[in-house]
Scaffold this motif. Sequence first.
Motif, PDB file in Angstrom:
ATOM      1  N   ALA A 132      42.997  43.022  44.837  1.00  0.00           N
ATOM      2  CA  ALA A 132      42.436  42.018  45.743  1.00  0.00           C
ATOM      3  C   ALA A 132      43.486  41.562  46.751  1.00  0.00           C
ATOM      4  O   ALA A 132      43.186  41.371  47.936  1.00  0.00           O
ATOM      5  N   ILE A 185      43.515  41.582  50.895  1.00  0.00           N
ATOM      6  CA  ILE A 185      43.806  40.405  51.712  1.00  0.00           C
ATOM      7  C   ILE A 185      44.970  40.668  52.661  1.00  0.00           C
ATOM      8  O   ILE A 185      44.916  40.309  53.848  1.00  0.00           O
ATOM      9  N   LEU A 202      38.011  40.039  52.121  1.00  0.00           N
ATOM     10  CA  LEU A 202      37.925  40.014  50.665  1.00  0.00           C
ATOM     11  C   LEU A 202      36.478  39.954  50.206  1.00  0.00           C
ATOM     12  O   LEU A 202      35.731  39.034  50.549  1.00  0.00           O
ATOM     13  N   VAL A 242      37.237  45.176  46.948  1.00  0.00           N
ATOM     14  CA  VAL A 242      38.172  45.311  45.828  1.00  0.00           C
ATOM     15  C   VAL A 242      37.780  46.503  44.954  1.00  0.00           C
ATOM     16  O   VAL A 242      38.650  47.252  44.482  1.00  0.00           O
ATOM     17  N   GLU A 247      39.563  34.997  43.306  1.00  0.00           N
ATOM     18  CA  GLU A 247      40.533  34.248  44.106  1.00  0.00           C
ATOM     19  C   GLU A 247      41.565  33.567  43.209  1.00  0.00           C
ATOM     20  O   GLU A 247      42.757  33.548  43.525  1.00  0.00           O
TER      21      GLU A 247
END
Length: 204
Positions: free
Chosen positions: A16, A20, A28, A33, A55
């Motif tokens: 992830a 980003i 994202l 991902v 997150e």
Amino acid sequence: MPRPRSLTPDQLASAALAVIDRDGLIGLSMRAVAKELGMSTMGIYRYVRDREELEQLVVELVLNAVDAEPPASGAPWRERIEIMARRLRDAVGAHPAVVPLTLVHRHRSAGAMRWSETVLALLTEAGVEGERRVVALRALLAYVVGAIQQEHLGPLSGEGTVAITELPAAEFPYMTETARCARNVSADREFFDGLALVLRGLDV
């Protein structure tokens, strides 16, 4: 029988974070991902409930990189807090697009708690306690995180500074003059001189 889990939280967070770093927060998504990991989008949901949990893993990965060990005890307390601020700036500044996520998820981050615990201990050693210590910690966090945001996500250097110098001087005399001076101020000087101002306000 459910399929065995094959990814660790750090592996998922690293994928992830790669998204980003490359595409910004706007890029994202669970699908992005999953693609980074070479798996199906639905496969991601075996590891996390939703984007919010994803997150949180990213924030934990970034903040776990911050060295929370107390600096050497021989230095003055302000220098030791400066070291802690530098460590946080370096770790988060390596992934600036994550800064907004740290604001949302820092209270659930063990890495953030360890950093804050060390800073609170340093403040206590300096004689800053009670409600004053609450304000001191939050002021330091606000300064460091805000400075990282300004440095990486909305810098006034370069084109931003040039644009301000071109404002009508009669209408914005102080802005234009300050922008001209800003050309000579490095990011490091801005960060640490600003931090020194905050720390001087905490003198006991």
